[in-house]
Design an enzyme around this catalytic site. Structure first.
Site, short mmCIF file in Angstrom:
data_model
loop_
_atom_site.label_atom_id
_atom_site.label_comp_id
_atom_site.label_asym_id
_atom_site.label_seq_id
_atom_site.Cartn_x
_atom_site.Cartn_y
_atom_site.Cartn_z
N GLN A 154 132.70 54.80 14.67
CA GLN A 154 132.26 54.31 14.02
C GLN A 154 133.71 52.93 14.45
OE1 GLN A 154 132.27 57.71 10.88
NE2 GLN A 154 130.66 56.14 9.44
N ASN A 155 134.35 53.37 14.78
CA ASN A 155 135.64 52.77 14.94
C ASN A 155 135.57 51.11 15.54
OD1 ASN A 155 136.83 54.70 13.88
ND2 ASN A 155 137.93 55.70 15.43
N HIS A 215 130.09 49.91 14.90
CA HIS A 215 130.23 49.07 13.99
C HIS A 215 130.84 48.15 14.70
CE1 HIS A 215 130.15 52.07 10.35
NE2 HIS A 215 129.06 51.79 10.81
N CYS A 229 130.35 34.00 16.38
CA CYS A 229 129.73 32.10 15.82
C CYS A 229 128.43 33.05 14.17
CB CYS A 229 129.01 31.14 16.37
SG CYS A 229 128.42 29.83 15.06
N CYS A 260 132.82 26.90 14.94
CA CYS A 260 132.60 27.24 16.23
C CYS A 260 132.61 26.10 17.47
CB CYS A 260 131.10 28.05 16.17
SG CYS A 260 130.37 28.35 17.72
N SER A 304 133.54 61.42 7.74
CA SER A 304 133.43 61.39 6.25
C SER A 304 131.99 62.20 6.46
CB SER A 304 134.08 60.62 5.11
OG SER A 304 133.63 60.00 4.98
N LYS A 346 140.28 66.48 8.63
CA LYS A 346 140.59 67.50 7.22
C LYS A 346 139.62 67.97 5.90
CE LYS A 346 144.75 64.96 8.35
NZ LYS A 346 145.47 64.70 8.17
N THR A 347 139.05 67.20 5.67
CA THR A 347 138.22 67.43 4.95
C THR A 347 136.51 67.97 4.91
OG1 THR A 347 136.79 65.21 4.37
CG2 THR A 347 139.16 65.95 3.19
#
Length: 379
Positions: A124-125, A164, A172, A197, A267, A308-309
């Protein structure tokens, strides 16, 4: 490793973590899915936190009320002020990412690839840190065909699918032309202003766009719009420009029947990602040995969540193991256990050739390549 030193004081936990490490070492077809948590130790601030990037943006736009998630929503472009906030935020984020370095987790994913265990990584990064360790990303110019017509991804070459997009490119909003994101772009974004552009500005005649526009208007034709550049990332509620290709890559990877799924630093809240995780988990579980069969392959068919969660109840029966903690600590333990349990996997064998002018046992040999150790009984 301090966190795991505390956790492993319990014998059952120690055994479970060791079993997971062995599963990684023995698995042959692993899919990795990651989120922002794997980049936290790289120095990129968490935009959701009170002292993160959002707080810095608030200094410039004190009257604008936006939540952290809102800064990645496509609806930002409906309003001039929120668009300016978005560009300022992105410029700050880009500066942080440019100063960041890959983490042990990024290097671990690369290790899985070099050991021929990784089917593919999905993230997702938007920071592109995977590419810095040698995993070609789907948003990279090196991963795309240069032929006429619609851009296509070189599926076989891509090792990291960027769900992503990538912050290191701009696109553009009118003609979809893409360019590397330069310091000049970042400076303009910082002021809340999108650059024009170049591709659009060069049409239809190079010598004077305004003359061409006026001529079109005079003959009642639609005026040519000069688009603006935006970061080539995919926001919430907007389609991915390479969505069809990414879907095809996922279908291919599912057909390869992965035997392990590792989910780290996310998450699991985004709908599209949740669907992907469930599809891969179903395929991985299908590879697990039945309860009545031999335990010879008990390492196979595991879905591991490192975060962590904990996951919500929605993931009961889908996620088999939740490793509570930061991803760097876990991957370092896995590699440590892996080297101890299966040292042959880490041996590097050098092939030596005698040179033409010296064939004695005391010299004249040169290393020409590194090869992995042979596999199989008695080898």
């Amino acid at each position: 490793m301090e966190l795991f030193d505390e956790l492993t004081s319990d014998a059952h936990t120690r055994r479970a973590l060791a079993d997971l490490s062995l599963s990684v070492a023995k698995s042959k077809k692993i899919v990795v899915i990651t989120g922002a948590g794997i980049s936290c130790s790289s120095g990129i601030p968490d935009f959701r936190s009170s002292d993160g990037l959002y707080a810095l943006v608030k200094q410039k736009y004190p009257d604008v009320v936006l939540k952290g998630r809102d800064l990645f929503d496509a609806s930002l472009f409906r309003d001039a002020t929120s668009t300016a906030v978005f560009y300022t935020f992105i410029s700050k984020l880009k500066q942080s990412i440019d100063a960041a370095s890959p983490t042990p987790t990024h290097r671990f994913i690369r290790t899985l690839d070099t050991k021929k265990k990784l089917i593919r990584s999905y993230t997702q990064n938007i920071d592109g840190l995977e590419e810095q360790v040698g995993l070609l990303g789907s948003s990279s110019s090196h991963a795309k065909t240069n032929g006429k017509g619609k851009t296509k991804i070189k599926t076989r070459d891509v090792r990291n699918v960027q769900l992503h997009g990538d912050i290191h490119s701009v696109r553009c909003m009118s003609c979809s032309a893409e360019y590397p994101c330069t310091g000049n772009h970042v400076s303009m974004f910082l002021e809340g202003t999108p650059p024009a552009c170049p591709e659009c500005a060069s049409r239809p005649v190079e010598f004077n766009v305004n003359i061409a526009v006026k001529a079109r208007v005079a003959r009642s034709a639609r005026a040519i719009r000069v688009g603006t550049l935006r970061p080539a990332i995919v926001l919430y509620d907007e389609p991915h420009p390479l969505g069809d290709d990414i879907g095809a890559i996922q279908t291919t990877d599912l057909s390869r029947k992965p035997d392990m799924l590792i989910i780290m630093g996310t998450s699991l809240k985004v709908h599209g990602l949740k669907k992907m995780v469930k599809e891969f988990a179903k395929t991985v579980h299908a590879s697990a040995p039945s309860s009545s069969s031999s335990t010879a392959k008990s390492w196979q068919g595991k879905v591991v969540f490192v975060n962590k969660t904990p996951p919500s109840s929605e993931w009961n029966g889908i996620i088999d193991y939740h490793v509570e903690g930061d991803t760097d600590s876990w991957v370092e333990k896995v590699v440590q256990d892996w080297k101890r349990m299966r040292p042959a996997d880490w041996e590097v064998q050098q092939t030596l050739l005698a040179t033409d002018d010296d064939t004695s046992m005391n010299g004249g040999f040169k290393a020409v390549k590194n090869v992995l150790p042979l596999k199989g009984k008695g080898k």
